[in-house]
Structures are given as structure tokens and as C-alpha cells.
Scaffold this active site. Structure first.
Site, mmCIF file in Angstrom:
data_model
loop_
_atom_site.group_PDB
_atom_site.id
_atom_site.type_symbol
_atom_site.label_atom_id
_atom_site.label_comp_id
_atom_site.label_asym_id
_atom_site.label_seq_id
_atom_site.Cartn_x
_atom_site.Cartn_y
_atom_site.Cartn_z
ATOM 1 N N ASN A 1 -2.956 -53.526 44.420
ATOM 2 C CA ASN A 1 -3.469 -53.276 43.077
ATOM 3 C C ASN A 1 -3.025 -51.878 42.649
ATOM 4 O O ASN A 1 -3.234 -50.909 43.385
ATOM 5 C CB ASN A 1 -4.998 -53.364 43.062
ATOM 6 C CG ASN A 1 -5.491 -54.769 43.345
ATOM 7 O OD1 ASN A 1 -4.903 -55.748 42.895
ATOM 8 N ND2 ASN A 1 -6.572 -54.882 44.109
ATOM 9 N N GLY B 1 -7.297 -53.592 38.742
ATOM 10 C CA GLY B 1 -8.325 -53.788 39.762
ATOM 11 C C GLY B 1 -8.330 -52.763 40.877
ATOM 12 O O GLY B 1 -9.074 -52.910 41.841
ATOM 13 N N HIS C 1 -2.863 -48.784 49.224
ATOM 14 C CA HIS C 1 -3.185 -49.678 50.337
ATOM 15 C C HIS C 1 -2.679 -51.073 50.038
ATOM 16 O O HIS C 1 -2.550 -51.461 48.876
ATOM 17 C CB HIS C 1 -4.702 -49.713 50.609
ATOM 18 C CG HIS C 1 -5.527 -50.009 49.406
ATOM 19 N ND1 HIS C 1 -5.827 -49.032 48.463
ATOM 20 C CD2 HIS C 1 -6.107 -51.141 48.952
ATOM 21 C CE1 HIS C 1 -6.562 -49.559 47.501
ATOM 22 N NE2 HIS C 1 -6.740 -50.852 47.760
ATOM 23 N N HIS D 1 -3.540 -54.993 50.655
ATOM 24 C CA HIS D 1 -4.503 -56.006 51.095
ATOM 25 C C HIS D 1 -3.726 -57.094 51.832
ATOM 26 O O HIS D 1 -2.682 -57.546 51.354
ATOM 27 C CB HIS D 1 -5.195 -56.659 49.902
ATOM 28 C CG HIS D 1 -6.063 -55.748 49.092
ATOM 29 N ND1 HIS D 1 -7.429 -55.709 49.253
ATOM 30 C CD2 HIS D 1 -5.770 -54.851 48.116
ATOM 31 C CE1 HIS D 1 -7.943 -54.824 48.405
ATOM 32 N NE2 HIS D 1 -6.963 -54.287 47.699
HETATM 33 P P1 AMP Z 1 -8.658 -51.913 45.494
HETATM 34 O O1 AMP Z 1 -9.582 -52.596 44.529
HETATM 35 O O2 AMP Z 1 -7.290 -52.553 45.558
HETATM 36 O O3 AMP Z 1 -8.612 -50.431 45.261
HETATM 37 O O4 AMP Z 1 -9.263 -52.179 46.928
HETATM 38 C C1 AMP Z 1 -10.160 -51.307 47.543
HETATM 39 C C2 AMP Z 1 -10.800 -52.082 48.648
HETATM 40 O O5 AMP Z 1 -11.405 -51.178 49.541
HETATM 41 C C3 AMP Z 1 -11.891 -53.061 48.177
HETATM 42 O O6 AMP Z 1 -11.522 -54.386 48.536
HETATM 43 C C4 AMP Z 1 -13.142 -52.582 48.914
HETATM 44 O O7 AMP Z 1 -13.962 -53.629 49.358
HETATM 45 C C5 AMP Z 1 -12.537 -51.794 50.074
HETATM 46 N N1 AMP Z 1 -13.374 -50.741 50.612
HETATM 47 C C6 AMP Z 1 -14.030 -49.777 49.919
HETATM 48 N N2 AMP Z 1 -14.690 -48.962 50.768
HETATM 49 C C7 AMP Z 1 -14.437 -49.419 52.012
HETATM 50 C C8 AMP Z 1 -14.836 -49.022 53.318
HETATM 51 N N3 AMP Z 1 -15.638 -47.954 53.523
HETATM 52 N N4 AMP Z 1 -14.404 -49.733 54.379
HETATM 53 C C9 AMP Z 1 -13.610 -50.793 54.197
HETATM 54 N N5 AMP Z 1 -13.193 -51.234 52.995
HETATM 55 C C10 AMP Z 1 -13.605 -50.558 51.916
#
Ligand code: AMP
Length: 107
Positions: A83, A89, A96, A98
Site C-alpha cells: 500500500n 490504505g 512494507h 504484505h
Molecule cells: P498498511 O495499511 O499497508 O500500512 O499496513 C500496516 C499493517 O501493519 C496493518 O495491516 C496493521 O494491522 C499492521 N500492524 C500495525 N501495528 C502492528 C504491530 N504492532 N504488529 C504487527 N502488525 C502491525
């Protein structure tokens, strides 16, 4: 970056369990999984998003990390998502990837 949640995870501040780690990246489970398996492949270097990436080699290294981790876990079919930007999103502004497999529940 000191206020970045993923930098804090990388620095061990949350005791997050790493599924895998190498020189460039850490891999851990998404806290709010959108699939049977939902991993995040996160570069150790803080880059806000793909828009700020200036290292031409980093994305290749991250994708090779995806390949290594999925192979180690015996995952043959999976979806990768990056994203980029709030409207797309992105919630955490540290690049990162996914990795989703099994039953996937994303739009
Ligand atoms: P995005 O929306 O692409 O920025 O994805 C961020 C992701 O990070 C989301 O799917 C969250 O559920 C995940 N996330 C946020 N905080 C944590 C955390 N402490 N540990 C693991 N995943 C996390």
C-alpha cells in the site's frame, strides 16, 4: 525514526516475534490478519513508502526475502501487496510488503 512503530518493532521495543530476519529485513505476523497467513516483510532501513524509495536494490532484496520465507513455511501460493499513500490504505508509513495466503479477506 523514533516515532515509527515498525522502527520500534525492529529495535525490539515491543518484543515482537520475528518469523525471519536477515541483514535487510525482518518478517513478523500482522497484528490484524486479513488472511489465514498474513506476514509483513519490513526493511530495517526506514523508508516512508515506495514513493520515497531511492535504493534500487532494496525492493529486490525484500522480494527475495518474501520468496525465502514462503518457501521455508511451505507456502506455494500467496499474494503480495504494497500500500502506497493514505488513500491507497497505507496506515504505517514505513515501507512494507504484505504477504497473504490461504483465505484472503482484502478489497
Ligand atoms: P498498511 O495499511 O499497508 O500500512 O499496513 C500496516 C499493517 O501493519 C496493518 O495491516 C496493521 O494491522 C499492521 N500492524 C500495525 N501495528 C502492528 C504491530 N504492532 N504488529 C504487527 N502488525 C502491525
Amino acid at each position: 525514526m523514533s516515532d515509527c512503530i515498525f522502527c520500534k518493532i525492529i529495535n525490539g521495543e515491543f518484543n515482537t516475534e520475528f518469523v525471519y530476519e536477515n541483514e535487510y529485513a525482518v518478517v513478523f505476523k500482522d497484528i490484524n490478519p486479513k488472511a489465514d497467513t498474513h506476514l509483513l516483510v519490513v526493511p530495517k532501513k526506514h523508508v516512508e513508502s515506495l514513493n520515497e524509495l531511492d535504493d534500487e536494490t532494496l525492493l529486490g532484496k525484500l522480494m527475495m526475502t518474501v520468496k525465502k520465507v514462503t518457501k521455508d513455511l511451505g507456502i506455494k501460493s500467496y499474494k503480495t501487496v504494497i500500500n502506497t499513500g493514505k488513500e491507497a490504505g497505507q496506515e504505517v508509513f514505513h515501507l512494507h510488503i504484505h504477504v497473504l495466503s490461504g483465505k484472503i479477506n482484502i478489497n
